[in-house]
Each structure stands twice: as C-alpha cells, then as structure tokens.
Write a protein that holds these residues in place. Structure first.
Motif, PDB file in Angstrom:
ATOM      1  N   ASN A 166      59.558   9.760 -38.747  1.00 38.64           N
ATOM      2  CA  ASN A 166      60.135   8.744 -37.860  1.00 38.64           C
ATOM      3  C   ASN A 166      59.097   8.104 -36.938  1.00 38.64           C
ATOM      4  O   ASN A 166      59.370   7.798 -35.775  1.00 38.64           O
ATOM      5  CB  ASN A 166      61.267   9.349 -37.013  1.00 38.64           C
ATOM      6  N   SER A 197      65.034  16.965 -38.155  1.00 44.70           N
ATOM      7  CA  SER A 197      66.129  16.555 -39.025  1.00 44.70           C
ATOM      8  C   SER A 197      66.797  15.336 -38.414  1.00 44.70           C
ATOM      9  O   SER A 197      67.314  15.403 -37.287  1.00 44.70           O
ATOM     10  CB  SER A 197      67.136  17.700 -39.187  1.00 44.70           C
ATOM     11  N   HIS A 198      66.755  14.232 -39.152  1.00 44.89           N
ATOM     12  CA  HIS A 198      67.281  12.956 -38.658  1.00 44.89           C
ATOM     13  C   HIS A 198      66.588  12.593 -37.351  1.00 44.89           C
ATOM     14  O   HIS A 198      65.386  12.437 -37.313  1.00 44.89           O
ATOM     15  CB  HIS A 198      68.803  13.025 -38.536  1.00 44.89           C
ATOM     16  N   ASP A 199      67.296  12.502 -36.249  1.00 46.72           N
ATOM     17  CA  ASP A 199      66.676  12.101 -34.978  1.00 46.72           C
ATOM     18  C   ASP A 199      66.574  13.268 -34.000  1.00 46.72           C
ATOM     19  O   ASP A 199      66.511  13.062 -32.788  1.00 46.72           O
ATOM     20  CB  ASP A 199      67.481  10.972 -34.331  1.00 46.72           C
ATOM     21  N   THR A 200      66.525  14.493 -34.523  1.00 47.41           N
ATOM     22  CA  THR A 200      66.521  15.674 -33.667  1.00 47.41           C
ATOM     23  C   THR A 200      65.374  16.611 -34.044  1.00 47.41           C
ATOM     24  O   THR A 200      65.091  16.809 -35.227  1.00 47.41           O
ATOM     25  CB  THR A 200      67.856  16.431 -33.770  1.00 47.41           C
ATOM     26  N   ASN A 247      66.077  15.361 -28.487  1.00 54.07           N
ATOM     27  CA  ASN A 247      66.109  13.995 -28.994  1.00 54.07           C
ATOM     28  C   ASN A 247      64.690  13.572 -29.349  1.00 54.07           C
ATOM     29  O   ASN A 247      63.790  13.593 -28.507  1.00 54.07           O
ATOM     30  CB  ASN A 247      66.699  13.051 -27.943  1.00 54.07           C
ATOM     31  N   SER A 248      64.457  13.196 -30.605  1.00 57.23           N
ATOM     32  CA  SER A 248      63.095  12.924 -31.049  1.00 57.23           C
ATOM     33  C   SER A 248      62.506  11.658 -30.440  1.00 57.23           C
ATOM     34  O   SER A 248      61.282  11.515 -30.363  1.00 57.23           O
ATOM     35  CB  SER A 248      63.063  12.818 -32.578  1.00 57.23           C
ATOM     36  N   THR A 307      68.771  23.844 -41.484  1.00 55.78           N
ATOM     37  CA  THR A 307      69.941  23.035 -41.176  1.00 55.78           C
ATOM     38  C   THR A 307      70.482  22.357 -42.423  1.00 55.78           C
ATOM     39  O   THR A 307      69.778  22.170 -43.409  1.00 55.78           O
ATOM     40  CB  THR A 307      69.590  21.957 -40.118  1.00 55.78           C
ATOM     41  N   GLU A 354      74.068  19.380 -43.132  1.00 54.47           N
ATOM     42  CA  GLU A 354      74.695  18.245 -42.447  1.00 54.47           C
ATOM     43  C   GLU A 354      75.644  18.668 -41.327  1.00 54.47           C
ATOM     44  O   GLU A 354      76.037  17.835 -40.506  1.00 54.47           O
ATOM     45  CB  GLU A 354      75.461  17.394 -43.469  1.00 54.47           C
ATOM     46  N   THR A 370      75.940  18.931 -33.607  1.00 55.29           N
ATOM     47  CA  THR A 370      76.201  17.915 -32.586  1.00 55.29           C
ATOM     48  C   THR A 370      76.399  18.507 -31.195  1.00 55.29           C
ATOM     49  O   THR A 370      75.982  17.912 -30.197  1.00 55.29           O
ATOM     50  CB  THR A 370      77.441  17.091 -32.956  1.00 55.29           C
TER      51      THR A 370
END
Length: 451
Positions: A184, A228-231, A245-246, A278, A280, A298
């Motif tokens: 990212n 993972s994703h934005d974390t 939070n990335s 992790t 989903e 979450t």
C-alpha cells in the motif's frame, strides 16, 4: 578454594558478563544460538571451576537437548523423505535469523555478511548477488517492487527488485530483527525495542511511529508485522495484540491474547513473539506461556481462546488453525470455535518452526534441521527430510512446486510436498551459490557446496 590464576579470573568475568547480557536480552531459545558460543565457553570453564554453574542459563537459552524415547526415534526413522528439488547455501547466521522471500519466480536470501542472493525458485540456480556492504540483521522483505533488509545499526535498506540498485536508506531507532514489509505504498518495520515504523515506499521518508508499553523482561521477537488490507497487526510483550491503521498509525483496537501470571518475572512472561494470521473475519495470535486466541477483525472482540504456549507461531487454512507448541507438538484447532481436532506429538522434545500450509500438507521445520510434512486432516507425518542439521527456526517459504527453508547454518533447501525418495538433481538444477569472490569463500566452508 585455591586462588584462581589471573587469566582464569579475567576469562570468568568476561563469560559472566556475556551471559548476563544474553540473559537481559532473553532472546527466545530457538534464536539464542547467537549466545550459544558464550554459553559453551562457560560450560568448558565450569568443568574446571566448581563455583560456576551455568546449566540453568544453557537450558533457558538453547533449550534441553531432545529427549526422545527409543520408540519415538524408531517411528521417526521409518518416515520416508520428501522430494528434494534443489539445495544451495549462504553464510552461516551470526546472531541473526533470516527468512527467504519468494517474488516473481525468484527466491531472495540474505546473510549476516551483507550479501543478498537471488536464486531461480524452480532450478535453484543463483542468478545474482547484491553486496549491501552492511552487516545484516533482518530480512528479506518484498513488495512494491522492493527488496528490503535491516541492519544491526537500525538501518533499513531498499533495493530495486529488478536491477538490484539501492534506492534509499532510512534510519530507525535500533536493530531490525525481522523482515520489513512493503504494501500500500509504504514499508513497515519493527525494531528490536518494540517500535513500529512506517516509511514511504518510494523514498524511505518516515510517516508514523507506534510504540507501546514494554515490560522489563521480554522475549526477543523476530516476528515483524502482518499487513492485511488497511491494517497492520502486531503482537507485543505482555500478551497484547494491536491493530493499527496503516495510513495514520492510529490504533484501531487492542486485545489481550494472554495475561501475565506467576510469582516471578520469568513466570509472568506472556509475549506474542510470532506473526498473527488472519482471514476475512478474524485475526488469531498465540503467546508464549499463554494462550492462542482469535478476534473479530473489525472490533477486536474475542471469539475463542485456548491455553497453550508457543514462541514459534501458527498458520491458518479454510478450516483449521495450526499451532507449533513449545514442547514440540503440532496442534490443529477448529478455527471457528477453538475445538481441538488433532495433536501430532511424535515430535515432542524437538522445537518446531512456525508452520506453513501447503496444499493438503502442513510443513514445519525443527531444531534438528529436519523438515516435516504433516497431513492437515489427521496430523499424520507423511515425510521427514534432513537438511544440514542446522536448526530451522523461521517459517518455510512457499514456492510454485513446493517450499524452501533456510537453516541457521546457511543451508537453503527446496522440497516438494510429495513423500518419496530424493532423486538426483536434474539438469539445470543447482546445489551451489553464485561464484562471486564472496560466495567462493562461503562455498569453501559449506559441505554441500562445490566450487
């Protein structure tokens, strides 16, 4: 007691100071091989000096020698080997633990002396060497077109994956013990003092820093972080798992994987020393002298937890969570509710690496230098192959046709996931490293490397 000669007094003082430093670091036992030389010196000296007893230190750092029953040894000896794809070598690790990285058909391997070697992941043929000109302590990280390594001086070095040219160098707070992670548009680094740094992938410019509270006595971690994703997920001393939070570095949530308990500081160590995993819906982590636990991604609310101790780590597939326990067992849990599915205890007494899920197999390395292929449905060991007898303490790395491991002796081995007698190397396959002057020197010291 008779007076000791001055040179013995000085030697004892040096050994005591070295062991004391190792003790204060409290590196986990599988990576304390860097202190093993100091401990061996102490053991040799103790044989002639009755007032020195370091057996407790030895057991704490390097663990007890495997204590297997004759029946256990006999069962392990008849397990067939995995199919060997190729083997190679780099310099033996010195107070550092390295994890190879696979990217775009290439396996990248680092060594303490500063070499970053490229291997064709299919044939094992070395295709290039980057001399970083630094003493390396952590790597290899990939992503965003970068090759990333860290140094004992807290430097992060970024190289172009295709050309090998160095793009930038950044300074962080202290030594980098784990592979940097790029995703990212950023590079995330965990340092030896527990801080997490986020840098711009394009320039190395600092974006944010996270630092949590650290107990006075902790297990040294080589785990790094999971993005993972934005974390960004990371485990910490005291049994804490943090989701960051990335983009901003702010904390999304914190959760307790385990809580310290016991009368002494050693008993109260409950550190998360391995990477979380992790999917989903949930993120799971395991703590040394603590628990394995899964949380909602979450909210951080706990889904389930089971008592267990592991400083090696865990892996996850569509159905199960696999944990390498400290005592040598591999355990599979139902990842939805934590029900124990099976336990493979034939490896009791041998320290295991973090597991890797590969097709219908679970792959773990061990402290004797073996790779073990285990069925994911019932825990049966279907193949077991010896490398160079150097401990395998990092997770096996997936390859297109199998997996690869790096031993503490510098051996690089690639295996298939089938159980069969190892065939001779095929044409085009390699069992040596690139013939640069540095690698020629290294090859002379490796029994399986021929000039």
């Amino acid at each position: 007691m008779a007076a000791l000669p001055g040179r013995l007094i000085q030697r004892r003082a040096r050994i005591a100071d070295a062991v004391r430093q190792c003790f204060l670091l409290l590196t986990s036992s599988f990576v304390l091989s860097g202190c093993a030389g100091m401990i061996d010196m102490g053991r040799d000296l103790a044989s002639s000096l009755a007032d020195i007893d370091i057996s407790g230190f030895t057991e704490l750092f390097v663990g007890k020698a495997p204590q297997m029953s004759p029946e256990q040894i006999a069962q392990l000896e008849v397990i067939p080997p995995a199919r060997t794809l190729w083997k190679a070598g780099v310099e033996e690790g010195q107070a550092a633990v390295f994890l190879p990285a696979f990217e775009n058909g290439t396996l990248y391997v680092a060594s303490t002396n500063g070499l970053l070697v490229r291997f064709n992941a299919t044939t094992g043929k070395a295709s290039g060497v980057i001399d970083t000109k630094h003493k390396l302590s952590g790597g290899v990280g990939t992503g965003e077109g970068l090759l990333l390594v860290g140094t004992f001086k807290g430097e992060v070095l970024a190289f172009d994956e295709k050309s090998g040219n160095r793009l930038w160098k950044a300074q962080v707070s202290t030594e980098v013990l784990s592979p940097p992670h790029a995703a990212n548009g950023m590079v995330v680094i965990r340092t030896g003092d527990g801080r997490i740094f986020s840098l711009e992938a394009s320039s190395g410019k600092r974006k944010w820093i996270y630092q949590g509270a650290t107990p006075s006595l902790t297990v040294r971690s080589f785990a790094g972080v999971l993005i993972s994703h934005d974390t960004v997920y990371a485990g910490f001393p005291g049994g804490k798992l943090v989701a960051i939070n990335s983009s901003t570095g702010s904390v999304n949530w914190e959760a307790a994987v385990a809580r310290p308990k016991g009368a002494s500081e050693l008993e109260r160590i409950a550190d998360v020393t391995s990477l979380p995993v992790t999917d989903e819906k949930q993120v799971c982590a395991v703590a040394y002298q603590g628990r394995v636990a899964c949380f909602e991604i979450t909210t951080g609310n706990q889904i389930w937890a089971q008592d267990v101790s592991s400083n090696a780590g865990l892996a996850m597939d569509n159905h199960y969570l696999y944990v390498s326990e400290n005592r040598g067992a591999l355990v599979a849990y139902d990842k939805t509710d934590g029900t124990r599915i099976w336990t493979q205890s034939l490896l009791d007494g041998i320290r295991l690496s973090q597991p890797l899920v590969r097709e219908a197999r679970i792959v773990v390395g061990d402290s004797l230098g073996y790779v073990n292929l285990i069925r994911n449905d019932n825990g049966a060991i279907v193949a077991r192959s010896l490398t160079d007898e150097g401990a395998i303490v990092t997770r096996p790395v997936p390859l297109p046709d199998g997996f690869a491991v790096q031993t503490l002796k510098g051996g690089i081995y690639a295996f298939g996931t089938e159980s069969m007698a190892a065939p001779p190397l095929l044409p085009g396959q390699s069992s040596s490293i690139l013939r640069s002057p540095q690698s020629q020197f290294l090859c002379a010291m490796l029994p399986f490397c021929t000039p």
